[in-house]
Design a protein around this motif. Structure first.
Motif, PDB file in Angstrom:
ATOM      1  N   ILE A  82      -0.124 -38.074 -14.077  1.00  0.00           N
ATOM      2  CA  ILE A  82      -0.127 -38.275 -15.532  1.00  0.00           C
ATOM      3  C   ILE A  82       1.262 -37.929 -16.074  1.00  0.00           C
ATOM      4  N   PRO A  84       4.109 -36.782 -18.737  1.00  0.00           N
ATOM      5  CA  PRO A  84       4.060 -35.807 -19.829  1.00  0.00           C
ATOM      6  C   PRO A  84       3.646 -36.427 -21.164  1.00  0.00           C
ATOM      7  N   ALA A  87       0.013 -37.146 -21.168  1.00  0.00           N
ATOM      8  CA  ALA A  87      -0.782 -35.917 -21.252  1.00  0.00           C
ATOM      9  C   ALA A  87      -0.841 -35.434 -22.693  1.00  0.00           C
ATOM     10  N   ILE A  88       0.305 -35.444 -23.371  1.00  0.00           N
ATOM     11  CA  ILE A  88       0.344 -34.970 -24.758  1.00  0.00           C
ATOM     12  C   ILE A  88      -0.525 -35.866 -25.638  1.00  0.00           C
ATOM     13  N   ILE A  91      -4.202 -35.126 -25.149  1.00  0.00           N
ATOM     14  CA  ILE A  91      -4.600 -33.877 -25.794  1.00  0.00           C
ATOM     15  C   ILE A  91      -4.684 -34.062 -27.301  1.00  0.00           C
ATOM     16  N   GLU A  96      -9.855 -34.159 -23.009  1.00  0.00           N
ATOM     17  CA  GLU A  96      -9.346 -33.231 -22.006  1.00  0.00           C
ATOM     18  C   GLU A  96      -9.716 -33.653 -20.590  1.00  0.00           C
ATOM     19  N   THR A 102      -7.230 -33.016 -11.793  1.00  0.00           N
ATOM     20  CA  THR A 102      -5.919 -33.636 -11.948  1.00  0.00           C
ATOM     21  C   THR A 102      -4.958 -33.018 -10.946  1.00  0.00           C
ATOM     22  N   ALA A 103      -3.973 -33.791 -10.533  1.00  0.00           N
ATOM     23  CA  ALA A 103      -2.940 -33.274  -9.644  1.00  0.00           C
ATOM     24  C   ALA A 103      -1.628 -33.950 -10.001  1.00  0.00           C
ATOM     25  N   LEU A 104      -0.550 -33.325  -9.551  1.00  0.00           N
ATOM     26  CA  LEU A 104       0.773 -33.791  -9.955  1.00  0.00           C
ATOM     27  C   LEU A 104       1.141 -35.129  -9.312  1.00  0.00           C
ATOM     28  N   ARG A 108      -0.520 -34.186  -3.486  1.00  0.00           N
ATOM     29  CA  ARG A 108      -1.294 -33.038  -3.951  1.00  0.00           C
ATOM     30  C   ARG A 108      -2.745 -33.432  -4.233  1.00  0.00           C
TER      31      ARG A 108
ATOM     32  N   MET B 186       5.859 -27.987 -25.380  1.00  0.00           N
ATOM     33  CA  MET B 186       4.967 -28.750 -24.502  1.00  0.00           C
ATOM     34  C   MET B 186       5.754 -29.790 -23.706  1.00  0.00           C
ATOM     35  N   LEU B 190       6.090 -29.707 -19.642  1.00  0.00           N
ATOM     36  CA  LEU B 190       5.536 -30.781 -18.819  1.00  0.00           C
ATOM     37  C   LEU B 190       6.632 -31.498 -18.027  1.00  0.00           C
ATOM     38  N   ILE B 193       7.535 -29.353 -15.160  1.00  0.00           N
ATOM     39  CA  ILE B 193       6.490 -29.350 -14.135  1.00  0.00           C
ATOM     40  C   ILE B 193       6.668 -30.564 -13.229  1.00  0.00           C
ATOM     41  N   VAL B 194       6.946 -31.712 -13.867  1.00  0.00           N
ATOM     42  CA  VAL B 194       7.154 -32.922 -13.077  1.00  0.00           C
ATOM     43  C   VAL B 194       8.400 -32.780 -12.207  1.00  0.00           C
ATOM     44  N   GLY B 197       7.893 -30.072  -9.558  1.00  0.00           N
ATOM     45  CA  GLY B 197       6.680 -30.216  -8.768  1.00  0.00           C
ATOM     46  C   GLY B 197       5.870 -28.940  -8.708  1.00  0.00           C
ATOM     47  N   SER B 198       5.878 -28.202  -9.807  1.00  0.00           N
ATOM     48  CA  SER B 198       5.178 -26.912  -9.835  1.00  0.00           C
ATOM     49  C   SER B 198       3.692 -27.102 -10.033  1.00  0.00           C
ATOM     50  N   LYS B 221      -3.851 -26.302 -26.738  1.00  0.00           N
ATOM     51  CA  LYS B 221      -3.390 -27.677 -26.493  1.00  0.00           C
ATOM     52  C   LYS B 221      -2.411 -27.715 -25.326  1.00  0.00           C
ATOM     53  N   SER B 224      -4.204 -27.253 -22.081  1.00  0.00           N
ATOM     54  CA  SER B 224      -4.966 -28.448 -21.689  1.00  0.00           C
ATOM     55  C   SER B 224      -4.035 -29.531 -21.157  1.00  0.00           C
ATOM     56  N   ALA B 225      -2.886 -29.698 -21.820  1.00  0.00           N
ATOM     57  CA  ALA B 225      -1.949 -30.729 -21.369  1.00  0.00           C
ATOM     58  C   ALA B 225      -1.423 -30.400 -19.975  1.00  0.00           C
ATOM     59  N   ARG B 227      -2.983 -28.783 -17.715  1.00  0.00           N
ATOM     60  CA  ARG B 227      -4.073 -29.056 -16.762  1.00  0.00           C
ATOM     61  C   ARG B 227      -4.156 -30.533 -16.442  1.00  0.00           C
ATOM     62  N   LEU B 228      -3.929 -31.366 -17.462  1.00  0.00           N
ATOM     63  CA  LEU B 228      -3.963 -32.813 -17.220  1.00  0.00           C
ATOM     64  C   LEU B 228      -2.889 -33.217 -16.227  1.00  0.00           C
ATOM     65  N   MET B 229      -1.782 -32.488 -16.239  1.00  0.00           N
ATOM     66  CA  MET B 229      -0.698 -32.795 -15.311  1.00  0.00           C
ATOM     67  C   MET B 229      -1.037 -32.333 -13.907  1.00  0.00           C
ATOM     68  N   GLY B 230      -2.121 -31.625 -13.784  1.00  0.00           N
ATOM     69  CA  GLY B 230      -2.519 -31.155 -12.466  1.00  0.00           C
ATOM     70  C   GLY B 230      -1.954 -29.800 -12.132  1.00  0.00           C
TER      71      GLY B 230
END
Lengths: 131, 286
Positions: A82, A84, A87-88, A91, A96, A102-104, A108, B186, B190, B193-194, B197-198, B221, B224-225, B227-230
């Motif tokens: 997903i 960024p 994802a935003i 949300i 949700e 979900t995974a990167l 993964r 945010m 995010l 994270i991408v 790769g965390s 928020k 949650s975002a 988490r969506l990224m995994g």
């Protein structure tokens, strides 16, 4: 008639969405995927949406639906990649994606599926992989 | 016969500039540390040049005439640069007011008829007053630009994403969280994270002075975002006062992992990644 290919990889189904989803394509995917889970007896579904840059509430709901449907057919769903911005947006739309994991990235996601489903059962398939 | 002040001033250009410079240099508030005398002279000369080239018998009485546009442009440039260099409003104001003194001095020397002297003095005063209005307008605008830029910088500085370990990023939030900042936080988180790769993100809120329902909403928020990224998100740095307000406000943080300090959040993150931190034991050989 456009369709998104659903690939079978061992016990899992792999779906990579490479084009922007429009509503018809998404509903087709939902139907096809549930069908595929049923016919292949897959234990996990991995959906890669890393190429998806635009998402709306309908797409979000479809993805959530796929997760819930697969769940009641005893398959775990992992959505990977997903973006960024996506994802935003999800949300902000209040979605949700509760039913899905979900995974990167795909790697993964595969790892996660394997953890969730556990070691392979002997009885499921005529798979020849033995330890 | 009515003397043409514009002509008169043009003739006296050199003296005007000298007078102005003397006035400026005599001021106690001269900021030699910010601008050298040569630079000041160059600036003044350019301005006088352009002013005298522009004025003539007819437009001197109308300060709002479009003839003065190039003059005002130079003036705006000068006061804008002064605002950036950190001159005070008084110093900038004195720059243009000392010109009025210089102009009036010349008129006084040259015009003998009191009625005409008064008339032309009024004209010059009006003209310089309109210049000073412009000076202040642009000076304040320059200051506002500085403030705006600083605000942007603060927003940028205050959201650093730190990679604390392989697969763990931390984001210390300092200052109040509002909607605009949450958005920046945010996005940065995010994005990182991408990039790294965390799989674990720690949101440290020990620098947030107060948590109200809106701030909590923003935090939820962000979690949650992530988490969506995994990735899993841990909120750390919950101070006792924050815990109190959160519970009093009835905010439900139960489905978010919260830790009291960054250290315990890191420990939790290590255990999630199945890492272990051990003290090195010295092997004593005998």
């Amino acid at each position: 008639m456009d369709r998104i290919p659903i690939l079978k990889m061992g016990r899992f189904l792999l779906v990579t969405i490479q084009v922007d989803l429009y509503d018809r394509l998404a509903t087709n995917l939902e139907a096809d995927l549930v069908q595929a889970v049923s016919t292949t007896g897959a234990r996990g579904v991995l959906i890669d949406i890393s190429a998806l840059t635009i998402v709306d509430s309908f797409m979000g709901r479809i993805i959530g639906n796929i997760g819930s449907m697969a769940k009641i057919m005893d398959a775990e769903t992992v959505v990977v990649g997903i973006q960024p911005a996506v994802a935003i947006t999800l949300i902000e739309l209040g979605l949700e994606l509760k039913g899905v994991h979900t995974a990167l990235n795909v790697e993964r996601g595969m790892q996660l599926l394997q953890e969730k489903i556990g070691p392979e059962d002997e009885t499921t398939d005529d798979d020849s992989s033995t330890e | 016969m009515k003397q043409d002040i514009a002509k008169l001033l043009q003739k006296k250009k050199k003296q005007l500039l000298e007078n102005w410079m003397t006035n400026q240099l005599a001021d106690s508030a001269l900021r030699e540390d910010l601008m050298s005398n040569e630079e000041l002279r160059g600036q003044s000369e350019e301005f006088v040049e352009s002013l005298l080239n522009t004025i003539n018998g007819s437009n001197i009485a109308e300060p709002s005439s479009s003839d003065f546009d190039p003059v005002l442009e130079i003036l705006a440039g000068i006061s804008m640069s002064r605002a950036r260099q950190g001159f005070s409003p008084r110093e900038t104001g004195y720059y243009i007011f000392s010109l009025k003194d210089a102009l009036l001095q010349i008129l006084q020397d040259e015009i003998k008829d009191p009625v005409q002297l008064f008339e032309s003095s009024m004209q010059v005063t009006r003209l310089v007053d309109s210049f000073s209005t412009v000076t202040f307008e642009t000076f304040i605008k320059g200051r506002e630009d500085v403030i705006l830029r600083q605000t942007d910088e603060i927003a940028e500085i205050s959201t650093p994403v730190i990679r604390v370990w392989d697969g763990i990023v931390a984001l210390p939030i300092i200052g109040t969280l509002d909607s605009a900042r949450t958005q920046v936080v945010m996005e940065n988180l995010l994005e990182q994270i991408v990039q790294t790769g965390s799989s674990i993100a720690i949101l440290d809120i020990s620098g947030v002075p107060a948590v109200d329902s809106l701030v909590a909403q923003h935090l939820i928020k962000t979690v949650s975002a992530t988490r969506l990224m995994g990735a899993e998100c841990i909120i750390s740095g919950i101070r006792p006062e924050i815990a109190q307000t959160v519970v009093h406000l009835g905010i439900d943080l139960s489905n978010i992992v919260t830790k009291a300090s960054l250290a315990s959040a890191l420990r939790y993150a290590f255990s999630m990644l199945q890492l272990e931190v051990k003290k090195k034991t010295k092997v004593i050989t005998q």
